[in-house]
Design an enzyme around this catalytic site. Structure first.
Site: not given
Lengths: 306, 306
Positions: A61, A63, A65-66, A139, A268
């Protein structure tokens, strides 16, 4: 046939001195598959010697941080004179924004980059001997997980039985193992079923990305050799897990138990938890009999055949 | 009055296991000023304990290796509930693209972010006791360097002379040191010039970002206490330095010598060089008599008064 998982970054949204942002490299007999690419992933790849010859990238996804490691990784691949095309698999509806982000500050690299939306429930990479499938997770934005599923392996070859039947040691052994009947010098025909057992399942590694516990994960991770599951929180933050679209270690353990997975790895990890994560391992083990891992950055595990 | 420079990342465009991407934190008596923000800067800040309470960020140019850490850093500041506005100074003409990049994949944070184009040759941050000025450098895109320039300090107070003149120990000492005349009990008036020396220069730290050797750097770095200069290459790559808009260690040494700087620190080290950079230090020292540093990531130096 190597199936090696290197945990490049095991933090949640905020890194710590011990944990870098999300990224997992799976090396399947030389095919390097990168799952998520948080800030710093390229340097983790250097530190942990995974190699830079990536086949595909799989994003769960969008976001930050990814994905914040993507522009820098692509520039470094370009500096290294990569010429092979690169496919980045992304959740449906995110390709255009992700393209804008990746190329906002750089020219196009010298290799082609395809940003390819996945259809959850379908195969997104088809390779000899294995495939990668995407599946919808739960999510707070559109998000998918990925399952690496090896093809069935040939059945076990019963060498003793073959010799008893008079098959000469040599190429006829391989032909039988490959499923072909052979004719012996005396005219008898030996069928493969006489000396080869039933096909054996391949290995299965499932990575959820960020998600609440989900029935779809249970289905996809059925008898998985390794389930890498969101384990952002421990029991002390169960409510917060629901609110933020994440899982507790216990919830991940329950998913692993329902799926009858062999091993569970929690990733995570929220920056509020430091140290060896004893509570998380204990909580995940209550519902789940299998092995529970809480990998550190750089940990590499081989996935054995069942 | 602390003036402390922490080298967060000293690599060139491609990081190595030893060097992270460009970033420098200057702590001036508690004001944290971040210069450039390559991928991984937030984690380097954690590793090297610089603190996260940043006053301003100063970007030299918008090549990826100098900015890819911004989106993640801003998200982490937001997770940490920052409320103070943040100003990011950027080269002229780059604000809009940089804004698109920073916010491409995230919502707006809970604090305001101003992305403010600088005018080279002017003060871009005015603070009590110091200012930060931008100056044009010579790279292959629009790029600036920054100079932190402290105000002049008060002259030295001659305590012995003051006592000889009959000034009583106490508040009148401070008044004189602050430049005010005082009247003694016997009616005599003492002027500050009688007991206070001439104002003394403050300190000056100059950071070029990526650049070829430039006369403007020589001017701005005149008698600088620390010149942090592009030192991407050694003598073996002099032509490549010209082509790519960078400097060799020797060229940086010549700039430092012409500027009569006290110390030179070489940064933006190409990934082709590993180990202790002996050649670079030797080459920079040929034209330059002062101290030459080749900082490692995490090195912190205090800048003393001259």
């Amino acid at each position: 046939m190597t199936l090696r998982v290197t945990f490049l970054g095991t933090s949640g949204a905020v890194p710590t001195t011990a944990r870098s942002l999300p990224g997992i490299m799976i090396n399947r007999d030389g095919d390097r598959l990168l799952f998520d690419c948080g800030e710093g992933t390229q340097r983790q790849m250097m530190q942990f010697h995974t190699g830079f010859d990536i086949a595909d990238i799989f994003i769960t996804h969008t976001h930050g941080d990814h994905i914040y490691g993507l522009p820098g990784l692509i520039e470094t691949l370009d500096f290294n004179d990569r010429s092979a095309p690169l496919t980045i698999h992304v959740p449906p509806g995110t390709a255009s924004d992700l393209r804008s982000f990746i190329f906002a500050a750089s020219g196009r690299p010298g290799f082609s980059v395809e940003i390819k939306p996945v259809t959850p429930g379908t195969t997104v990479r088809e390779a000899p001997e294995y495939e990668v499938r995407a599946f919808r997770v739960d999510h707070d934005v559109t998000a998918v997980g990925y399952a690496l599923i090896e093809d069935e392996r040939k059945g076990r070859f019963d060498r003793e039985r073959a010799e008893e039947l008079g098959v000469p040691v040599g190429p006829k052994f391989s032909q039988l193992h490959d499923g072909k009947a052979v004719e012996l010098e005396d005219g008898r025909v030996i069928e493969p079923e006489q000396v080869v057992g039933p096909p054996r399942p391949g290995r299965r590694v499932v990575y959820t990305g960020d998600t609440r516990p989900s029935d779809r994960t249970v289905e996809v991770a059925s008898e998985a050799d390794l389930l890498i599951h969101d384990g952002t929180f421990a029991d002390d933050c169960t409510e917060r897990a629901v609110e933020t679209g994440h899982s507790t270690a216990r919830q991940a353990g329950r998913v692993a138990a329902l799926a009858d997975a062999r091993r569970l790895a929690l990733v995570h990890i929220s920056s509020r938890y430091a140290g060896p994560l004893d509570a998380q391992r204990r909580e995940a083990r209550e519902p789940f009999d299998g092995e529970v891992l809480t990998p550190e950055d750089g940990d590499t595990i081989e996935v054995p055949f069942p």
